[in-house]
Design a protein around this motif. Structure first.
Motif, PDB file in Angstrom:
ATOM      1  N   GLY A 102       0.809  -1.218   0.000  1.00 56.54           N
ATOM      2  CA  GLY A 102       0.000   0.000   0.000  1.00 56.54           C
ATOM      3  C   GLY A 102       0.840   1.264   0.000  1.00 56.54           C
ATOM      4  O   GLY A 102       0.365   2.335   0.351  1.00 56.54           O
ATOM      5  N   ASP A 103       2.085   1.153  -0.403  1.00 55.20           N
ATOM      6  CA  ASP A 103       2.951   2.323  -0.408  1.00 55.20           C
ATOM      7  C   ASP A 103       3.232   2.735  -1.853  1.00 55.20           C
ATOM      8  O   ASP A 103       2.327   3.085  -2.579  1.00 55.20           O
ATOM      9  CB  ASP A 103       4.218   1.999   0.388  1.00 55.20           C
ATOM     10  N   TYR A 104       4.506   2.622  -2.319  1.00 54.16           N
ATOM     11  CA  TYR A 104       4.770   3.057  -3.702  1.00 54.16           C
ATOM     12  C   TYR A 104       4.100   2.111  -4.691  1.00 54.16           C
ATOM     13  O   TYR A 104       3.723   0.996  -4.346  1.00 54.16           O
ATOM     14  CB  TYR A 104       6.268   3.171  -3.969  1.00 54.16           C
ATOM     15  N   PHE A 105       3.961   2.592  -5.938  1.00 55.18           N
ATOM     16  CA  PHE A 105       3.315   1.740  -6.933  1.00 55.18           C
ATOM     17  C   PHE A 105       4.106   1.709  -8.241  1.00 55.18           C
ATOM     18  O   PHE A 105       5.330   1.844  -8.241  1.00 55.18           O
ATOM     19  CB  PHE A 105       1.853   2.194  -7.112  1.00 55.18           C
ATOM     20  N   ASP A 136      -2.541  -2.512 -20.144  1.00 47.03           N
ATOM     21  CA  ASP A 136      -1.957  -1.635 -19.132  1.00 47.03           C
ATOM     22  C   ASP A 136      -1.158  -0.499 -19.785  1.00 47.03           C
ATOM     23  O   ASP A 136       0.074  -0.501 -19.809  1.00 47.03           O
ATOM     24  CB  ASP A 136      -1.067  -2.478 -18.208  1.00 47.03           C
ATOM     25  N   GLU A 137      -1.890   0.466 -20.326  1.00 47.81           N
ATOM     26  CA  GLU A 137      -1.266   1.605 -21.019  1.00 47.81           C
ATOM     27  C   GLU A 137      -0.357   2.389 -20.074  1.00 47.81           C
ATOM     28  O   GLU A 137       0.682   2.909 -20.462  1.00 47.81           O
ATOM     29  CB  GLU A 137      -2.357   2.551 -21.558  1.00 47.81           C
ATOM     30  N   GLU A 138      -0.780   2.440 -18.800  1.00 44.16           N
ATOM     31  CA  GLU A 138      -0.052   3.236 -17.825  1.00 44.16           C
ATOM     32  C   GLU A 138       1.418   2.778 -17.721  1.00 44.16           C
ATOM     33  O   GLU A 138       2.343   3.582 -17.784  1.00 44.16           O
ATOM     34  CB  GLU A 138      -0.753   3.097 -16.473  1.00 44.16           C
ATOM     35  N   SER A 139       1.605   1.435 -17.631  1.00 43.80           N
ATOM     36  CA  SER A 139       2.975   0.925 -17.527  1.00 43.80           C
ATOM     37  C   SER A 139       3.734   1.185 -18.817  1.00 43.80           C
ATOM     38  O   SER A 139       4.903   1.611 -18.792  1.00 43.80           O
ATOM     39  CB  SER A 139       2.972  -0.580 -17.281  1.00 43.80           C
ATOM     40  N   MET A 208      -0.261  -5.213  -8.023  1.00 42.76           N
ATOM     41  CA  MET A 208      -1.526  -5.647  -7.419  1.00 42.76           C
ATOM     42  C   MET A 208      -2.444  -4.447  -7.331  1.00 42.76           C
ATOM     43  O   MET A 208      -2.304  -3.603  -6.469  1.00 42.76           O
ATOM     44  CB  MET A 208      -1.260  -6.201  -6.031  1.00 42.76           C
ATOM     45  N   GLN A 209      -3.373  -4.399  -8.260  1.00 41.52           N
ATOM     46  CA  GLN A 209      -4.103  -3.161  -8.508  1.00 41.52           C
ATOM     47  C   GLN A 209      -5.599  -3.313  -8.214  1.00 41.52           C
ATOM     48  O   GLN A 209      -6.259  -2.386  -7.814  1.00 41.52           O
ATOM     49  CB  GLN A 209      -3.870  -2.825  -9.984  1.00 41.52           C
ATOM     50  N   PHE A 223      -5.650  -0.123  -1.184  1.00 43.57           N
ATOM     51  CA  PHE A 223      -4.196  -0.073  -1.046  1.00 43.57           C
ATOM     52  C   PHE A 223      -3.580  -0.916  -2.143  1.00 43.57           C
ATOM     53  O   PHE A 223      -3.776  -2.129  -2.162  1.00 43.57           O
ATOM     54  CB  PHE A 223      -3.766  -0.603   0.327  1.00 43.57           C
ATOM     55  N   LYS A 224      -2.872  -0.261  -3.035  1.00 39.96           N
ATOM     56  CA  LYS A 224      -2.250  -1.001  -4.138  1.00 39.96           C
ATOM     57  C   LYS A 224      -0.860  -1.495  -3.701  1.00 39.96           C
ATOM     58  O   LYS A 224      -0.146  -0.794  -2.979  1.00 39.96           O
ATOM     59  CB  LYS A 224      -2.139  -0.106  -5.365  1.00 39.96           C
ATOM     60  N   ASN A 225      -0.522  -2.698  -4.174  1.00 36.30           N
ATOM     61  CA  ASN A 225       0.725  -3.322  -3.729  1.00 36.30           C
ATOM     62  C   ASN A 225       1.662  -3.635  -4.893  1.00 36.30           C
ATOM     63  O   ASN A 225       1.215  -3.768  -6.031  1.00 36.30           O
ATOM     64  CB  ASN A 225       0.436  -4.642  -3.017  1.00 36.30           C
TER      65      ASN A 225
END
Ligand code: ATP
Ligand code: MG
Length: 820
Positions: A102-105, A136-139, A208-209, A223-225
């Motif tokens: 749940g911190d950086y992504f 996953d365009e974002e990545s 983990m979205q 919280f994304k992991n």
């Protein structure tokens, strides 16, 4: 600090430590490896680094910290079918991982992964391919725009490969993997990540979205992991440049122990080596030759296939004997293959005609060989047989009596020749060394009180010595009594270089490898050249070891012992013979006691100190598996040192630094240059940004598509490309961006880039085809993928025509599109 100064990470231990250190510096808590038997009823063994954290990810357990990193021992029994089949799957392996609870992504995970592999492990960009989940365009965008990876290096994969989930329901999300490319020379077209000989996946980043509910619906996790895994053995294979994971320092010691117990040698699987030691000694050479042959044959096939394709597509039903022979004779394409390929296309081949052509060719070859004898060289060749072999008495003395036995003028035997003429002289005996064994022929004079001939070269043909010279005085006749006088200073230089060649061979064997052997040599007056087998370049360090060794032998002042003996006795004593060379039963052995012993007919110094000094001046590869060293001895070496010294002095003057400061001075200048280049690049980027921002709003909307066709000058290929990509992402899925421009007015060249949003591709537009049309107008060409293409062209005066054409074409196509 330059990257060369950073210590290279190589061993398994170093790789593991560097990973943990890197992430702990990024505030990850180092968590020790958990047991192989997990505290989890759903799996039998620990199969991944994330398993011990599963309860944390599921929200069932308090997180140990916001970020964690570990090196986890794993067992994947389900990989057993792959063990031994691929070079990269084990049942037991170690997985390095970094985790975010749940911190950086995504952004940080990708950026740090990149920093780790390129800065810490120092992989080069050209060896890295990344995959992303196709939705996953974002990545993809982070890799492309923030990391700056070329779009061709980003491969989109489907759910099966790049979407992780722990079960039917629960946390899940896309992955992005890093692959190592062992063969970047194969290019970025048609990348198949399944090709295990070319690619190896070494690092997987799981984002983990989402949470998946029982109906399969995905909702964003609060919280994304981040969960990642890097195979330690795979990274070791890459950094240690091994063929497979087993030969890395993580596993090989175990194999070695097993070999020791079983009393076998892991590497000695070349089965015939006991009977045929040459196979082992020339191992590198053989492998290299096979590889080159393979490449050549593939090229031949490709060329032949192309020609054959043209023949087939011309609609003919028969390939004539002449054509089939041309394919064979000119292009090396085997008849069997021509027949096979023709058959597949229901075409026949005139095999009989082929054979007739082949026979005619053989006849031509025969005729040619009987023709050769009529040339001048041929007549010399035949006349030589008339003479007895020349007695060489030049080992002990440089001056002797002789009788003129033959005189050639323009390769024709004559009875006499006079002042000014260039002749070839045959004597009954001579002190002149005739070129052989790499050593050049002596120079000097042949004289009597009536004649004088300046000899500038001596060759041997069938043991007859041919003295090449110019008559300076008198008339030369058959039967004349003369004296031969060899130039002692040149002979001394050749002798020093020849002895130096022997010392060099010994030093190579001791510094590089016992199997190093001569592949050719030249012993001239002013230098020596030595060719030898080695598949790797000789390092600077090895060169200096070789020089030191040879110079120490020179200073030890060994006296040479030269003796004739039977070949078998010489070989028994360990004398080095040249591989593949034929020797008489009696051989001459040149022995520098304790240093070198070779079969050799050349002239040598009496003691090694006559060499004075020895210096290697170059080392290079001349053909597959063969390297060449050029070196100097004696006065030539001293001249070389003083030239170098003069150069250092010149540089000192130029750079206004004393010789000891030169290194630092140049280093500083280089660093300054790098900084300046960076500044220039930054300014260029700013200009590019400024230019494309100013045209962003000029897109024309046709049927909801945004068409942006524009000229931007002054940008190089990379900047133009990133301008196009930025504009496309700004305009969205319906973007159609075409940019053309003159990067530099002095070069009179054009560049084009076409970039399309997804929807534009869906309606059938193809960037590669489009760009080809446009570039053709300006006498250029190019191509590319459906969504992105680049091209170059020459005719800058047609640039605006080409852009107008593109604009009209797009307006028309899109208008028509909505009609349907
Ligand atoms: P592959 O497709 O090669 O089997 P994977 O997708 O199963 O890999 P992951 O589950 O993502 O691999 O594991 C993360 C990392 O662990 C991989 O990138 C790889 O470096 C390493 N790894 C996975 N399986 C093995 C194995 N059987 N032996 C050695 N390393 C492995
Ligand atoms: Mg796997």
């Amino acid at each position: 600090m330059t990257s060369q100064l950073i210590k290279k990470i190589v061993t398994g231990d170093e790789i593991r430590n560097a990973f943990l250190k890197f992430y702990s510096e990024k505030l990850h808590k180092i968590i020790p490896s958990a047991s192989l038997i997990p505290d989890d009823p759903t799996v039998m063994l620990t199969i991944a680094g994330m398993l011990p954290f599963k309860p944390v990810f599921l929200g069932l357990k308090e997180r140990p910290s916001k970020r964690a990193t570990s090196s986890q021992k794993c067992i994947r029994t389900n990989d057993i079918e792959n063990v031994g089949v691929t070079a990269r799957h084990h049942t037991f392996f170690e997985m390095l991982g970094n985790f975010s609870f749940g911190d950086y992504f995504k952004r940080e995970a990708i950026q740090w992964a990149w920093e780790l592999v390129t800065n810490i492990y120092q992989l080069s960009v050209e060896n890295i391919i990344v995959s992303v989940f196709h939705e996953d365009e974002e990545s993809a965008k982070i890799w492309r725009d923030e990391i700056g990876i070329h779009p061709d290096r980003i491969v989109k994969l489907g759910e099966e490969d790049n979407f992780w989930s722990s079960g039917k329901t629960g946390p899940c999300g896309p992955c992005s993997e890093l692959y190592y490319d062992f063969h970047p020379e194969k290019g970025l077209q048609n990348i198949d990540l399944e090709d295990g000989d070319r690619f190896i996946e070494f690092y997987n980043l799981v984002f983990m979205q989402y949470n998946r509910d029982p109906n399969g619906k995905l909702t964003d996790l609060k919280f994304k992991n981040i969960d990642t895994g890097m195979g330690l053995e795979r990274m070791a294979q890459i950094l240690q440049k091994k063929q497979n994971n087993y030969e890395t320092d993580l596993i090989f010691p175990i194999i070695q122990k097993i070999c020791e117990i079983a009393n076998i040698d892991y590497f000695s699987s070349d089965l015939m080596q006991n009977n045929y030691p040459d196979l082992k000694n020339n191992n590198d050479l053989i492998l290299n030759e096979i590889k080159i042959e393979e490449i050549r044959f593939r090229e031949t096939l490709e060329r032949g296939e192309k020609l054959l394709d043209e023949l087939i597509s011309s609609g003919q039903k028969l390939i004539s004997g002449f054509k089939a022979f041309e394919l064979y004779d000119t292009y090396g394409f085997p008849l069997e293959l021509t027949v096979e390929i023709a058959e597949e296309n229901s075409i026949s081949v005139d095999v009989k005609g082929f054979e007739e052509e082949m026979n005619a060719q053989k006849e031509r070859a025969k005729a040619a060989s009987s023709n050769i004898d009529l040339t001048l060289e041929g007549s010399l060749e035949r006349e030589i047989d008339l003479f007895n072999k020349t007695v060489f008495n030049g080992y002990k003395s440089l001056l002797s009596e002789a009788e003129i036995k033959g005189i050639f003028l323009d390769s024709t035997l004559v009875k006499e020749a006079s002042e000014g003429q260039k002749v070839l002289i045959v004597l009954d005996q001579t002190t002149f060394y005739g070129e052989s064994g790499g050593q050049v022929g002596d120079i000097g004079t042949i004289f009597s009180k009536d004649v004088e001939v300046l000899v500038d070269n001596v060759m041997r043909k069938k043991n007859v010595f041919l003295h090449y010279g110019t008559i300076k005085k008198g008339i030369l006749t058959i039967g004349q009594k003369v004296k031969t006088n060899v130039s002692s200073s040149n002979r001394a230089k050749a002798a020093a270089n020849h002895t130096a060649t022997h010392l060099l061979q010994s030093a190579l064997k001791s510094v590089i490898n016992e199997s190093v052997g001569q592949k050719g040599s030249l012993v001239a007056f002013n230098k020596l050249r030595f060719d030898f087998n080695s598949s790797n370049p000789i390092s600077k360090d090895q060169i200096s070891k070789i020089e030191t060794l040879v110079n120490s032998w020179i200073m030890e002042n060994h006296a040479l012992e030269i003796k004739n003996m039977s070949k078998s006795e010489a070989l028994e004593k360990g004398a080095v013979a040249m591989f593949g060379e034929k020797y008489d039963d009696e051989v001459r052995v040149v022995n520098v006691p304790g240093v070198s012993m070779e079969l050799c007919g050349g002239t040598h110094v009496k003691t090694t100190s006559e060499l004075g000094s020895f210096k290697i001046i170059s080392e290079e590869g001349i053909s597959a598996g063969v390297r060449r060293i050029e070196a100097l001895s004696g006065q030539s070496a001293l001249d070389y040192f003083s030239d170098r010294n003069a150069l250092v002095n010149q540089l000192s003057d130029l750079l206004k630094a004393n010789p000891n400061q030169l290194f630092e001075r140049v280093n500083n200048l280089q660093a300054e240059l790098i900084n300046k280049n960076k500044e220039i690049q930054k300014m260029k980027d700013e200009i590019a940004y400024f230019k494309y921002s100013s045209i962003k709003s000029s897109a024309e909307i046709v049927n909801s598509f945004s068409i942006l066709v524009n000229q931007i000058d002054g940008l190089d290929g990379n900047s133009l490309q990133s301008a196009a990509l930025n504009l496309t992402s700004h305009l969205g899925n319906k973007a159609i961006v075409i940019l053309g421009g003159i990067p530099n007015p002095e070069n009179r060249k054009l560049l084009f880039v076409v970039s399309l949003g997804d929807d534009a591709v869906k309606i059938g537009l193809h960037a590669g085809k489009l760009i080809n049309e446009i570039a053709r107008i300006c006498s250029g060409g190019g191509g590319g993928k459906p969504n992105f293409a680049q091209a170059g062209a020459k005719d800058i005066d047609k640039l605006s025509d080409a852009l107008d054409y593109a604009k009209n074409y797009l307006q028309k196509t899109l208008a028509n599109h909505s009609d349907k």
